[in-house]
Design a protein around this motif. Structure first.
Motif: not given
Length: 168
Positions: A70-71, A73-76, A107-109, A141-142
């Motif tokens: 999953v990319p 992103t701020r929203a995610a 910069h990873v989950w 990571v989702p």
């Protein structure tokens, strides 16, 4: 702004859209309304009246490329952490790197968490051990197709039957 759930032609949930974009897709005959808003609201123009949609479906199938991850992103990230600070539990408005990038953090989950402004400022570029802090939850990571659906947290209750399909 009101959000509308967009389904693929196969009824697979794709994403959420602003109401204006959803109505444009319906008016251009690229999508059809599957479920109307429960309040019964309508939109008027000079020549027509349209019920406000809650769920729309594309008329043509759109192939979604398979992604193994999953990319980020701020929203995610905010959605994963339920808009709560990973340090104190208050409402989060920023993103923080657990191991600061200035100290080699990536910069990873697994290294990013949602944070409130005061905690982010207090932590600055220090490690948790230096402050004596601990994370409330471990960042992971989702996984799953439902992470494509970034929008209103929790979503509209009318979306539940369509969202159940994405979880399967």
């Amino acid at each position: 702004m009101r959000q509308v759930l967009l389904l693929n032609a196969s009824y697979e949930p794709l994403t959420t859209l602003p109401l204006r974009r959803a109505v444009c897709l319906v008016l251009r005959d690229k999508a059809e309304i599957v479920h109307h808003d429960s309040t019964g609201a309508v939109l008027h123009s000079a020549s027509m009246v349209i019920e406000v949609p809650s769920v729309i479906r594309l008329r043509r199938y759109v192939r979604i490329p398979f992604r193994t991850r999953v990319p980020l992103t701020r929203a995610a990230l905010m959605r994963r952490d339920n808009f709560r600070c990973a340090y104190c539990g208050h409402r989060a408005e920023t993103i923080d790197h657990v191991i600061p990038r200035s100290r080699g953090g990536k910069h990873v989950w697994e290294n990013c968490v949602a944070s409130c402004g005061p905690c982010n400022h207090r932590k600055a570029d220090r490690l948790l051990e230096e402050l004596g802090w601990a994370l409330n939850v471990t960042p992971v990571v989702p996984r799953g197709a439902h992470w494509r659906l970034i929008g209103v947290p929790g979503g509209d209750p009318q979306w539940a039957p369509y969202m159940a399909q994405s979880a399967a």
